[in-house]
Motif scaffolding. Sequence first.
Motif, mmCIF file in Angstrom:
data_model
loop_
_atom_site.group_PDB
_atom_site.id
_atom_site.type_symbol
_atom_site.label_atom_id
_atom_site.label_comp_id
_atom_site.label_asym_id
_atom_site.label_seq_id
_atom_site.Cartn_x
_atom_site.Cartn_y
_atom_site.Cartn_z
ATOM 1 N N CYS A 173 0.716 -1.173 -0.217
ATOM 2 C CA CYS A 173 -0.002 0.041 -0.078
ATOM 3 C C CYS A 173 0.803 1.263 -0.030
ATOM 4 O O CYS A 173 0.443 2.332 0.604
ATOM 5 C CB CYS A 173 -1.020 -0.116 1.056
ATOM 6 S SG CYS A 173 -0.231 -0.333 2.773
ATOM 7 N N GLY A 174 1.987 1.287 -0.515
ATOM 8 C CA GLY A 174 2.916 2.409 -0.804
ATOM 9 C C GLY A 174 4.076 2.080 -1.236
ATOM 10 O O GLY A 174 4.441 1.066 -1.398
ATOM 11 N N PHE A 175 5.074 3.207 -1.464
ATOM 12 C CA PHE A 175 6.406 2.593 -2.058
ATOM 13 C C PHE A 175 7.421 2.375 -0.878
ATOM 14 O O PHE A 175 7.230 2.902 0.118
ATOM 15 C CB PHE A 175 6.865 3.733 -3.064
ATOM 16 C CG PHE A 175 6.331 3.696 -4.272
ATOM 17 C CD1 PHE A 175 4.950 4.110 -4.631
ATOM 18 C CD2 PHE A 175 7.022 2.773 -5.192
ATOM 19 C CE1 PHE A 175 4.477 3.985 -5.953
ATOM 20 C CE2 PHE A 175 6.419 2.537 -6.649
ATOM 21 C CZ PHE A 175 5.167 3.142 -6.693
ATOM 22 N N ALA A 189 0.471 13.410 8.597
ATOM 23 C CA ALA A 189 -0.649 12.357 8.932
ATOM 24 C C ALA A 189 -0.438 10.885 8.141
ATOM 25 O O ALA A 189 -1.154 10.183 8.325
ATOM 26 C CB ALA A 189 -2.007 12.733 8.735
ATOM 27 N N ASP A 190 0.409 11.127 7.194
ATOM 28 C CA ASP A 190 0.821 9.959 6.380
ATOM 29 C C ASP A 190 2.187 9.338 6.918
ATOM 30 O O ASP A 190 2.689 8.572 6.232
ATOM 31 C CB ASP A 190 0.938 10.293 4.957
ATOM 32 C CG ASP A 190 1.852 11.448 4.765
ATOM 33 O OD1 ASP A 190 2.263 12.088 5.555
ATOM 34 O OD2 ASP A 190 2.384 11.376 3.632
ATOM 35 N N ASN A 232 2.746 5.642 7.152
ATOM 36 C CA ASN A 232 2.012 4.570 6.106
ATOM 37 C C ASN A 232 3.003 3.596 5.919
ATOM 38 O O ASN A 232 4.075 3.658 5.671
ATOM 39 C CB ASN A 232 2.013 5.373 4.700
ATOM 40 C CG ASN A 232 0.537 6.074 4.552
ATOM 41 O OD1 ASN A 232 0.470 6.653 3.691
ATOM 42 N ND2 ASN A 232 -0.186 6.050 5.449
ATOM 43 N N ASP A 268 -4.614 15.134 -0.304
ATOM 44 C CA ASP A 268 -4.045 14.103 0.706
ATOM 45 C C ASP A 268 -5.031 13.770 1.846
ATOM 46 O O ASP A 268 -6.096 14.583 2.027
ATOM 47 C CB ASP A 268 -2.666 14.653 1.279
ATOM 48 C CG ASP A 268 -1.741 14.826 0.191
ATOM 49 O OD1 ASP A 268 -1.562 14.025 -0.859
ATOM 50 O OD2 ASP A 268 -0.733 15.392 0.426
ATOM 51 N N ASN A 269 -4.841 12.528 2.260
ATOM 52 C CA ASN A 269 -5.513 12.143 3.679
ATOM 53 C C ASN A 269 -6.883 12.143 3.479
ATOM 54 O O ASN A 269 -7.719 12.718 4.352
ATOM 55 C CB ASN A 269 -5.140 13.311 4.818
ATOM 56 C CG ASN A 269 -3.538 13.329 5.188
ATOM 57 O OD1 ASN A 269 -2.841 12.398 5.082
ATOM 58 N ND2 ASN A 269 -3.015 14.684 5.397
ATOM 59 N N LYS A 302 -1.745 11.114 -1.133
ATOM 60 C CA LYS A 302 -1.058 10.610 0.015
ATOM 61 C C LYS A 302 -2.247 10.001 0.833
ATOM 62 O O LYS A 302 -3.281 10.615 1.319
ATOM 63 C CB LYS A 302 0.066 11.272 0.823
ATOM 64 C CG LYS A 302 1.051 11.691 -0.423
ATOM 65 C CD LYS A 302 2.118 12.399 0.755
ATOM 66 C CE LYS A 302 3.523 12.733 -0.366
ATOM 67 N NZ LYS A 302 3.588 14.135 -0.141
ATOM 68 N N ASN A 303 -2.008 8.803 1.452
ATOM 69 C CA ASN A 303 -2.843 8.384 2.654
ATOM 70 C C ASN A 303 -4.298 8.212 2.519
ATOM 71 O O ASN A 303 -5.241 8.664 3.418
ATOM 72 C CB ASN A 303 -2.391 9.457 3.688
ATOM 73 C CG ASN A 303 -2.590 8.564 5.219
ATOM 74 O OD1 ASN A 303 -2.501 7.483 5.280
ATOM 75 N ND2 ASN A 303 -2.732 9.638 6.122
ATOM 76 N N GLU A 349 -0.894 7.878 -3.994
ATOM 77 C CA GLU A 349 0.425 7.729 -3.546
ATOM 78 C C GLU A 349 0.568 6.688 -2.520
ATOM 79 O O GLU A 349 1.854 5.876 -2.281
ATOM 80 C CB GLU A 349 1.222 9.105 -2.886
ATOM 81 C CG GLU A 349 1.490 9.887 -4.288
ATOM 82 C CD GLU A 349 2.245 11.059 -4.017
ATOM 83 O OE1 GLU A 349 3.350 11.217 -3.409
ATOM 84 O OE2 GLU A 349 1.494 12.195 -3.670
ATOM 85 N N SER A 350 -0.090 6.642 -1.472
ATOM 86 C CA SER A 350 -0.141 5.583 -0.278
ATOM 87 C C SER A 350 -1.599 5.565 0.142
ATOM 88 O O SER A 350 -2.369 6.431 -0.294
ATOM 89 C CB SER A 350 0.845 5.870 0.730
ATOM 90 O OG SER A 350 0.632 7.365 1.172
ATOM 91 N N PHE A 351 -1.970 4.456 1.144
ATOM 92 C CA PHE A 351 -3.257 4.339 1.487
ATOM 93 C C PHE A 351 -3.135 4.140 2.916
ATOM 94 O O PHE A 351 -2.099 3.668 3.625
ATOM 95 C CB PHE A 351 -3.845 2.840 1.063
ATOM 96 C CG PHE A 351 -3.777 2.832 -0.649
ATOM 97 C CD1 PHE A 351 -5.184 3.499 -1.160
ATOM 98 C CD2 PHE A 351 -2.808 2.744 -1.456
ATOM 99 C CE1 PHE A 351 -5.335 3.629 -2.522
ATOM 100 C CE2 PHE A 351 -3.064 2.750 -2.745
ATOM 101 C CZ PHE A 351 -4.391 3.263 -3.288
#
Lengths: 500, 211
Positions: free
Chosen positions: A17-19, A223-224, A227, B26-27, B83-84, B109-111
Amino acid sequence: MKRREFIKTGIGAGVGCGFVPVQSLFAQQAAGKTLFDKIWEAHEISFLGGVTSVLHVDRMMLPDSGPSSIRRLLQAGEAIRNPELVWAVADHQVSTSPERYTNRSLNLGSVADEFPEMKEQLAAMGIQAFGIDDPEQGIQHVVGPETGLTLPGMLMVAGDSHTCTHGALGCVSWGGETAQNVLLTGTVIRERARNLRVNYVGALGPWVRGKDMILHTIGTLGADAGNRCAVEYAGPLVRSLSVEGRMTICNLSIEMGAATGMVAPDDTTFEYVASREFAPRGALWDQALAYWRGLPTDDDAALYRDETIDMTDVEPQVTWGISPEHVIGVSDRIPSPDDAPFEKRDAWRRALEYTRLTPGDTIADTPVDEVFIGSCAESRIEDLRAAAEVVRGRRVAPNVLAWAIAGSQPVKRQAEAEGLDRIFRDAGFDWREPGCSKCYGSNGELVAQGKRSVSNSNRNYVGRQGIDAITHLVSTPMAAAAAIAGRIVDVRKLMAGEIA
Amino acid sequence: MAEQAALGNGPQFLRQEGIAAPLMMDNVDTDIISPIGKPPNPGATPETRAFEPIRFFADGREKPDFILNQEGFRRASIILAGKNFGTGSSRSVAVSRPLDGGINVVIAESFGPLFYDNSVRQGLLAVPLEGEKIERIAVWTRANRGQTILVDLQRQVIEVPGLDTFEFRVEPRVREKLLGGYTVREELGRLEAEIDVFEQDYRQDWPWIYK
């Protein structure tokens, strides 16, 4: 005993779920292991390629629907794989009204009835089920550690996202699992997280606590930041915190986007765990303790990311926006989107539009409609004591609706034995029964539409506490201070008599 | 190419050809994607319950700035995000409501970890991609309203006509599960013997775990 040797398993370049930046691949080749790696490897049944494995579950924690989920499976002729590793507690669907015991329809669905109906049958299988009539009932992330159902070194899973709270005891814990899958297989399939360590240094000022540490961290790292990471909170400041303070920090790991949050177990942990109802005793305790002492991250363990947060001069924190990363000190001014990093400008603009705040104004003195003290973030006895110290001898401001909710029945009994309930009630707080409540609007317990809430919970998302409701996340004593003043204030100034 | 029939009883994902809607924030949290504990918005239908707080005003009127309310993007089946994406709670409706609205793919980009796990379980494809590539697709889709892109899980590529073909990678297990249409229980069922052996040892070695 082969699992105790923490056999090294090399893992390849995963995606998930991400790099995965390249350095993480090197990180995995280091000799030492992290707390997270040790627990992961002790539970790894089968490696499925990439970074994915099948893991053995030590504790499955079921929510309100737990008893009926189990009944459905049994009626379908299914077998529960490891029933003695399962427990359930009613929290999300229960009313927090004191009338919930007599007017049982106040509780959603049939949650008030299912626990008593199923109790004996479940107990015979080795499953504890705590309904509203049980002395252990409460919010699951308060109950687990409090009863000793959560122990260091475990892999503990549940449905609820704040299951990461339990990591404060030095276990791996996460939410998002489906009850049926875990009940039937006793296992989960998961992608291995990377190791992010956050070291806290410096000193905590007066009235600055675990909640401020984690809010400041999310504000600093984003907040990320978590991840695909398991976050280990470390450093001298974390060591000096009680297990309850550590739980508050771990609770908000999911607000950092992390897979889980943890604190390495130490003597503080072992002392906390030792007397708990379901903790091991005698020779089993000795065996467990010997294992737990080997869990902390090795000095030569390589990390994906290592961050240091200096808490010196960090003030009590307040969120101003719609993400926990939108956070400032209580003396700070509302930031302007023009000052935001470029990629965050739009988000800041939307956040300020939603929270109806003006850049350049102080966050202090923002008027408040409702105050919520409760939730799995902070509703333990130390939190209530801190709030009661603020509230004692004072009155809730007119036009502020203030609720105080102990996180569990044992916390409530302890608070009442210390007279904290009287302090809250005399000040004008509603003193209610344990449950999730206004943290997310459980059981219709919502912040009124469009109203401004100051809350000691963990999420300030759009509409989280009610339709168009605005949430300012703070620590419990800061929430108490806002209730008294009728506006956001610096609890330090209130206690110093500088605020009327 | 002949369609591959699902081998299991779970949700299958092979490929998605559809409109990509840029929700370049994002988020994007689960309370934005699927609020719970509140009455549904008066304007929402079963297909438009996802993203309620940013899709509708409280009185049910559509918010014109929300991308899925805009012409050319109403029938989007792919979301582009930052992102996220899906940060927050474990609620399964954070995935099922977008699926009910025809959203089968999110490229971000991401979860958030729990949204991601739910997506694997429910058969929504969560594609991690570098932000700069997502931005290129977003620019393209804004300039080519109504035109479709292809997300192919078999070949792990995103084809954007006239722009580029972007490779992506998901975990081997995720690819196998979604292509085969397996449930998690079916995946674990294949490992039952291995689990049995592990658990026998485990119970011996770790008696203090067992209450």
